[in-house]
Design a protein around this motif. Structure first.
Motif, PDB file in Angstrom:
ATOM      1  N   SER A 187       0.833  -1.204   0.000  1.00  0.00           N
ATOM      2  CA  SER A 187       0.000   0.000   0.000  1.00  0.00           C
ATOM      3  C   SER A 187       0.867   1.253   0.000  1.00  0.00           C
ATOM      4  N   ARG A 188       1.982   1.209   0.723  1.00  0.00           N
ATOM      5  CA  ARG A 188       2.886   2.360   0.745  1.00  0.00           C
ATOM      6  C   ARG A 188       3.565   2.546  -0.608  1.00  0.00           C
ATOM      7  N   ALA A 235      -4.024  -3.763  -1.886  1.00  0.00           N
ATOM      8  CA  ALA A 235      -3.213  -2.809  -1.125  1.00  0.00           C
ATOM      9  C   ALA A 235      -2.582  -1.763  -2.042  1.00  0.00           C
ATOM     10  N   ILE A 236      -2.036  -2.199  -3.174  1.00  0.00           N
ATOM     11  CA  ILE A 236      -1.423  -1.244  -4.102  1.00  0.00           C
ATOM     12  C   ILE A 236      -2.467  -0.277  -4.643  1.00  0.00           C
ATOM     13  N   ALA A 256      -1.879   2.611   5.160  1.00  0.00           N
ATOM     14  CA  ALA A 256      -1.837   1.152   5.293  1.00  0.00           C
ATOM     15  C   ALA A 256      -2.900   0.613   6.244  1.00  0.00           C
ATOM     16  N   ASP A 257      -3.378   1.446   7.182  1.00  0.00           N
ATOM     17  CA  ASP A 257      -4.366   0.982   8.157  1.00  0.00           C
ATOM     18  C   ASP A 257      -5.790   1.416   7.811  1.00  0.00           C
ATOM     19  N   ASP A 258      -6.000   1.888   6.600  1.00  0.00           N
ATOM     20  CA  ASP A 258      -7.322   2.367   6.181  1.00  0.00           C
ATOM     21  C   ASP A 258      -8.201   1.174   5.806  1.00  0.00           C
ATOM     22  N   VAL A 259      -9.330   1.017   6.492  1.00  0.00           N
ATOM     23  CA  VAL A 259     -10.191  -0.151   6.265  1.00  0.00           C
ATOM     24  C   VAL A 259     -10.823  -0.144   4.872  1.00  0.00           C
ATOM     25  N   PRO A 277       6.032  11.964   4.797  1.00  0.00           N
ATOM     26  CA  PRO A 277       6.603  10.760   5.419  1.00  0.00           C
ATOM     27  C   PRO A 277       5.568   9.642   5.519  1.00  0.00           C
ATOM     28  N   LEU A 278       5.888   8.478   4.970  1.00  0.00           N
ATOM     29  CA  LEU A 278       4.936   7.375   4.970  1.00  0.00           C
ATOM     30  C   LEU A 278       4.782   6.747   6.342  1.00  0.00           C
TER      31      LEU A 278
END
Length: 221
Positions: free
Chosen positions: A23-24, A60-61, A70-73, A218-219
């Motif tokens: 995802s990042r 995720a991508i 990354a934690d987004d439902v 910043p990721l």
């Protein structure tokens, strides 16, 4: 070693490398396009190519390309949300010994004619490394405020860039220059302790020989 190294990132999905890192990768590619993508071709290498459906790497991508953390439902429904937003995408399995086993080459086009190709590796624990931008080899993690400057490879450009940041009280933590001599093009990757505002970006864009200025938040924030 810190707590993050032991328990890993907060994320949606079963794998820090195959979902959080993926995802990042998508999110940093979106920021390097400098616009919302309208079309995406994602070439997957190594274990990404083997397990991307089962580990949710594909969702995720796409979630990252939509700007999700990354934690987004919403990551679970990223395909449907992408189609709703008009993002066309496809996944292709690639083969190369050049890249880390968890690597994606992400080719993006924006609705305004923007385009970029970014190669990103997921190196473990949700961390990523950007290893290529538009065919030029680079290396950075996007853990800092990161300004990516695409410029003609001419004398004095680095000095003028540093002067603009210094005038605006922005401290450079790391700076690297990556060059491709045969096309007279360079990429500066400037990681700073403070964010680079839109006003400062505008000043950088006025420097002779600078073609594009892109800012990555910043990721890990």
């Amino acid at each position: 070693m810190n707590v993050f190294d032991i328990i890993g990132p907060v994320m949606v999905g079963p794998s820090s490398s195959h979902t959080a890192g993926a995802s990042r990768a998508g999110k940093v590619a979106r920021q390097l396009l400098g616009a919302a993508p309208a079309k995406a071709e994602i070439i997957l290498y190594g274990s990404f190519a083997c397990t991307y459906r089962g580990h949710g790497t594909d969702k995720a991508i796409i979630g990252g390309l939509l700007g999700f953390d990354a934690d987004d439902v919403r990551m679970i429904d990223s395909f449907a949300l992408a189609k709703r937003q008009g993002l066309e995408f496809k996944f292709v399995k690639g083969s190369s010994d050049k890249y880390h086993p968890n690597t994606a080459k992400i080719r993006l086009q924006g609705s305004g004619g923007e385009d970029t190709t970014v190669v990103v590796s997921s190196v473990g624990g949700g961390a990523i490394k950007v290893v290529e931008i538009n065919g030029i080899e680079v290396s950075f993690s996007a853990d800092y405020y990161t300004t990516v400057i695409i410029n003609r490879d001419k004398a004095g450009v680095v000095a003028e860039m540093a002067a603009v940041l210094a005038e605006n009280q922005i401290n450079i933590a790391f700076m690297r220059l990556f060059r491709q001599a045969n096309i007279n093009q360079a990429i500066m990757v400037v990681e700073t302790d403070q964010p680079v505002s839109q006003d400062v970006q505008a000043c950088l864009k006025k420097i002779l020989h600078i073609k594009k200025v892109l800012v990555i938040e910043p990721l890990s924030a």
